[in-house]
Design a protein around this motif. Structure first.
Motif, mmCIF file in Angstrom:
data_model
loop_
_atom_site.group_PDB
_atom_site.id
_atom_site.type_symbol
_atom_site.label_atom_id
_atom_site.label_comp_id
_atom_site.label_asym_id
_atom_site.label_seq_id
_atom_site.Cartn_x
_atom_site.Cartn_y
_atom_site.Cartn_z
ATOM 1 N N LYS A 43 -13.240 -16.345 -17.646
ATOM 2 C CA LYS A 43 -12.102 -16.191 -16.751
ATOM 3 C C LYS A 43 -11.126 -15.135 -17.256
ATOM 4 C CE LYS A 43 -12.813 -20.946 -15.300
ATOM 5 N NZ LYS A 43 -13.446 -20.628 -14.016
ATOM 6 N N ASP A 44 -11.393 -14.607 -18.458
ATOM 7 C CA ASP A 44 -10.639 -13.474 -19.000
ATOM 8 C C ASP A 44 -11.401 -12.163 -18.816
ATOM 9 O OD1 ASP A 44 -12.718 -13.968 -20.700
ATOM 10 O OD2 ASP A 44 -11.504 -14.185 -22.510
ATOM 11 N N ASP A 45 -12.428 -12.166 -17.962
ATOM 12 C CA ASP A 45 -13.219 -10.975 -17.645
ATOM 13 C C ASP A 45 -13.954 -10.403 -18.852
ATOM 14 O OD1 ASP A 45 -12.423 -11.173 -14.999
ATOM 15 O OD2 ASP A 45 -10.668 -9.907 -15.308
ATOM 16 N N HIS A 46 -14.387 -11.264 -19.741
ATOM 17 C CA HIS A 46 -15.260 -10.899 -20.843
ATOM 18 C C HIS A 46 -16.507 -11.782 -20.784
ATOM 19 C CE1 HIS A 46 -11.677 -8.875 -22.300
ATOM 20 N NE2 HIS A 46 -12.403 -8.283 -23.229
ATOM 21 N N ILE A 47 -17.555 -11.336 -21.444
ATOM 22 C CA ILE A 47 -18.763 -12.149 -21.565
ATOM 23 C C ILE A 47 -18.629 -13.013 -22.811
ATOM 24 C CG2 ILE A 47 -21.256 -12.117 -21.936
ATOM 25 C CD1 ILE A 47 -21.273 -9.412 -20.440
ATOM 26 N N TRP A 48 -18.843 -14.306 -22.645
ATOM 27 C CA TRP A 48 -18.852 -15.244 -23.760
ATOM 28 C C TRP A 48 -20.298 -15.657 -24.010
ATOM 29 C CZ3 TRP A 48 -14.459 -17.613 -26.262
ATOM 30 C CH2 TRP A 48 -13.234 -17.062 -25.860
ATOM 31 N N MET A 49 -20.656 -15.754 -25.279
ATOM 32 C CA MET A 49 -22.058 -15.975 -25.641
ATOM 33 C C MET A 49 -22.154 -16.923 -26.830
ATOM 34 S SD MET A 49 -24.793 -13.051 -26.875
ATOM 35 C CE MET A 49 -23.814 -12.662 -28.332
ATOM 36 N N THR A 50 -23.153 -17.799 -26.791
ATOM 37 C CA THR A 50 -23.502 -18.582 -27.975
ATOM 38 C C THR A 50 -24.797 -18.044 -28.561
ATOM 39 O OG1 THR A 50 -24.816 -20.247 -26.776
ATOM 40 C CG2 THR A 50 -22.452 -20.677 -27.025
ATOM 41 N N GLU A 51 -24.925 -18.153 -29.879
ATOM 42 C CA GLU A 51 -26.189 -17.926 -30.567
ATOM 43 C C GLU A 51 -26.538 -19.194 -31.332
ATOM 44 O OE1 GLU A 51 -26.747 -13.653 -32.172
ATOM 45 O OE2 GLU A 51 -24.581 -13.855 -31.876
ATOM 46 N N ARG A 52 -27.815 -19.486 -31.389
ATOM 47 C CA ARG A 52 -28.276 -20.801 -31.811
ATOM 48 C C ARG A 52 -27.839 -21.184 -33.224
ATOM 49 N NH1 ARG A 52 -34.330 -21.209 -30.080
ATOM 50 N NH2 ARG A 52 -34.735 -20.777 -32.270
ATOM 51 N N ALA A 53 -27.638 -20.201 -34.094
ATOM 52 C CA ALA A 53 -27.258 -20.510 -35.476
ATOM 53 C C ALA A 53 -25.821 -21.001 -35.593
ATOM 54 C CB ALA A 53 -27.464 -19.291 -36.369
ATOM 55 N N GLY A 54 -25.022 -20.874 -34.511
ATOM 56 C CA GLY A 54 -23.675 -21.436 -34.552
ATOM 57 C C GLY A 54 -22.558 -20.504 -34.155
ATOM 58 N N LYS A 55 -22.882 -19.285 -33.726
ATOM 59 C CA LYS A 55 -21.845 -18.294 -33.443
ATOM 60 C C LYS A 55 -21.467 -18.274 -31.963
ATOM 61 C CE LYS A 55 -22.240 -14.180 -35.318
ATOM 62 N NZ LYS A 55 -22.701 -12.772 -35.519
ATOM 63 N N VAL A 56 -20.154 -18.285 -31.703
ATOM 64 C CA VAL A 56 -19.595 -18.030 -30.379
ATOM 65 C C VAL A 56 -18.969 -16.646 -30.412
ATOM 66 C CG1 VAL A 56 -17.892 -18.728 -28.657
ATOM 67 C CG2 VAL A 56 -19.121 -20.472 -29.964
ATOM 68 N N SER A 57 -19.300 -15.794 -29.440
ATOM 69 C CA SER A 57 -18.768 -14.434 -29.400
ATOM 70 C C SER A 57 -18.147 -14.140 -28.046
ATOM 71 C CB SER A 57 -19.873 -13.403 -29.667
ATOM 72 O OG SER A 57 -20.445 -13.576 -30.939
ATOM 73 N N LYS A 58 -17.102 -13.332 -28.087
ATOM 74 C CA LYS A 58 -16.467 -12.793 -26.884
ATOM 75 C C LYS A 58 -16.737 -11.294 -26.868
ATOM 76 C CE LYS A 58 -11.830 -12.136 -24.887
ATOM 77 N NZ LYS A 58 -10.398 -12.505 -25.031
ATOM 78 N N ILE A 59 -17.346 -10.814 -25.778
ATOM 79 C CA ILE A 59 -17.871 -9.452 -25.736
ATOM 80 C C ILE A 59 -17.215 -8.669 -24.609
ATOM 81 C CG2 ILE A 59 -19.969 -8.085 -25.345
ATOM 82 C CD1 ILE A 59 -21.525 -10.467 -26.551
ATOM 83 N N ASN A 60 -16.806 -7.446 -24.915
ATOM 84 C CA ASN A 60 -16.275 -6.533 -23.907
ATOM 85 C C ASN A 60 -17.433 -6.083 -23.013
ATOM 86 O OD1 ASN A 60 -15.571 -4.024 -22.599
ATOM 87 N ND2 ASN A 60 -13.799 -3.892 -23.951
ATOM 88 N N PRO A 61 -17.397 -6.370 -21.705
ATOM 89 C CA PRO A 61 -18.557 -6.060 -20.858
ATOM 90 C C PRO A 61 -18.701 -4.578 -20.538
ATOM 91 C CG PRO A 61 -16.800 -6.968 -19.533
ATOM 92 C CD PRO A 61 -16.339 -7.061 -20.957
ATOM 93 N N GLU A 62 -17.682 -3.785 -20.804
ATOM 94 C CA GLU A 62 -17.787 -2.346 -20.575
ATOM 95 C C GLU A 62 -18.456 -1.646 -21.748
ATOM 96 O OE1 GLU A 62 -14.996 1.587 -19.661
ATOM 97 O OE2 GLU A 62 -14.088 -0.407 -19.784
ATOM 98 N N THR A 63 -18.048 -2.016 -22.966
ATOM 99 C CA THR A 63 -18.520 -1.307 -24.153
ATOM 100 C C THR A 63 -19.570 -2.072 -24.948
ATOM 101 O OG1 THR A 63 -16.827 -2.272 -25.596
ATOM 102 C CG2 THR A 63 -16.229 -0.272 -24.355
ATOM 103 N N GLY A 64 -19.647 -3.382 -24.753
ATOM 104 C CA GLY A 64 -20.532 -4.206 -25.562
ATOM 105 C C GLY A 64 -19.948 -4.598 -26.904
ATOM 106 N N ALA A 65 -18.726 -4.170 -27.193
ATOM 107 C CA ALA A 65 -18.106 -4.478 -28.482
ATOM 108 C C ALA A 65 -17.718 -5.954 -28.556
ATOM 109 C CB ALA A 65 -16.871 -3.614 -28.688
ATOM 110 N N THR A 66 -17.826 -6.522 -29.759
ATOM 111 C CA THR A 66 -17.392 -7.893 -29.987
ATOM 112 C C THR A 66 -15.884 -7.921 -30.170
ATOM 113 O OG1 THR A 66 -19.491 -8.509 -31.015
ATOM 114 C CG2 THR A 66 -17.589 -9.895 -31.505
ATOM 115 N N VAL A 67 -15.201 -8.663 -29.311
ATOM 116 C CA VAL A 67 -13.750 -8.823 -29.436
ATOM 117 C C VAL A 67 -13.442 -9.777 -30.580
ATOM 118 C CG1 VAL A 67 -11.651 -9.569 -28.252
ATOM 119 C CG2 VAL A 67 -13.438 -8.336 -26.990
ATOM 120 N N PHE A 68 -14.156 -10.890 -30.623
ATOM 121 C CA PHE A 68 -14.105 -11.767 -31.789
ATOM 122 C C PHE A 68 -15.334 -12.652 -31.789
ATOM 123 C CE2 PHE A 68 -12.425 -15.036 -28.934
ATOM 124 C CZ PHE A 68 -12.899 -16.219 -29.486
#
Length: 356
Positions: A43-68
């Motif tokens: 809802k903040d216009d970013h892609i949120w993703m989980t990875e199975r090892a335990g990481k949650v990431s917020k990704i800029n959908p324009e650049t692909g950069a990890t915000v955090f």
């Protein structure tokens, strides 16, 4: 407000203004991922993703950069288990509530739980457990989350013990329904029981379209399924696989079994992530369910009937292009995102803007 990948119950077909970035028809937005499991348009216009090892990431959908990114430290990845599903609270923009489901070790063994975190200041804080101690295994953990209105739906697998699916006293092999604070809604089929539907083997796709809840489910060696999930209905596993026929018919009639709207017959594709598409950006996909497959490594499109009770024969896209496809989400402007599940830090997040 922009909706979260249309896996929620906001199916307004209106097309918001296009995102302002290069419009390559298809591009790899991120590489070198390791078993991503959930992707959603936040809802903040970013892609949120989980990875199975335990990481949650917020990704800029324009650049692909990890915000955090934030690693949940008590996640235990075992086989197909680990950090799996994720969904945002409808008021995420104001309260930051993020729900995740993951596996962990307990004194009683390998287990699963649903936890609500608060996302703030580029980290996740204040974990609050809604439900825990769900028996888990290295396979069949379900774990797709969906919020519709003020209710949270959770798919659970049979954790490799199929008899659990027909037992309403255990939560495995079910679609569960909770209030957003983890309490059990008063109108669930059984008072005080989180189960909403039973007889599931391993449902790992979930989407609400026009007040109908659709789920995709893995078959054992035959009959992957697309189902419409209804209150209190039985979906047959392990007594029924696919449509009710032959020796299964008496069990179906005696146990309120609802058959699938589509199934794979005598093969399996490893059906997984599921979303709804209804945008002018890709006209050929309007009013369709989009389904990822792992073993078949293909995206399937199913046109929905006008009443939503049936689907057309599927069309296949990107057959084997990126390997195993785990999940899918759709931006409000109609861009489609896929994540792969190939492992060895070789996974990708792919953006599809057009079909050329």
């Amino acid at each position: 407000m922009l909706s979260a990948c249309r896996k929620d119950d906001d199916n307004d077909p209106a097309t918001p203004p296009d995102e302002d970035w290069p419009s390559d028809s298809i591009r790899v937005l991120r590489s070198n991922l390791n078993f991503p499991w959930e992707i959603l348009w936040g809802k903040d216009d970013h892609i949120w993703m989980t990875e199975r090892a335990g990481k949650v990431s917020k990704i800029n959908p324009e650049t692909g950069a990890t915000v955090f990114s934030h690693t949940i430290t008590d996640v235990v990845s075992n086989g197909e288990g680990g950090l799996l599903g994720m969904v945002q609270h409808p008021d995420f923009s104001s309260n930051g509530y993020l729900y995740v489901v993951y596996n962990y070790n307990s004194p009683s063994g390998y287990r699963e739980k649903v936890v609500r975190f608060t996302a703030q200041n580029n980290t996740l804080t204040a974990p609050f457990t809604l439900i825990d101690s769900i028996p888990a295994a290295g396979i069949h953990n379900g774990s797709r989350l969906l919020i519709a209105g003020d209710k949270l739906f959770i798919t659970t697998g049979d954790a490799n013990a199929s008899a659990r699916s027909q037992n309403t006293s255990v939560v495995n092999g079910k679609v569960l329904r909770l209030n957003l604070d983890g309490t059990v809604p008063a109108d669930n089929p059984i008072a005080g029981n989180p189960y909403w539907s039973l007889g599931h083997r391993n449902a790992q796709g979930l989407v609400m379209v026009n007040n109908k809840l659709y789920a995709s489910e893995h078959g054992a060696g035959v009959e992957d399924e697309l189902n419409i999930i209804e209150k209190g209905r039985n979906y047959g596993w392990p007594r029924v696989e696919g449509p009710c026929n032959g020796s299964e018919t008496s069990f179906c009639s005696e146990n309120n079994v609802k058959g699938p709207i589509w199934s794979t017959g005598n093969v399996t594709l490893a059906t997984c992530g599921l979303d709804y598409y209804n945008n002018d950006r890709i006209p050929a996909w309007k009013n369709s369910l989009l389904l990822t497959t792992l073993k078949d490594a293909t995206l399937y499109r199913f046109a929905l009937s006008a009443d939503g009770n049936s689907v057309s024969a599927p069309q296949k896209y990107f057959d084997g292009t990126w390997g195993r496809l785990r999940d899918i989400c759709v931006s409000p402007a109609g861009r489609v995102y896929l994540c792969t599940s190939n492992g060895n830090n070789g996974d990708k997040l792919v953006e599809i803007s057009r079909l050329d």
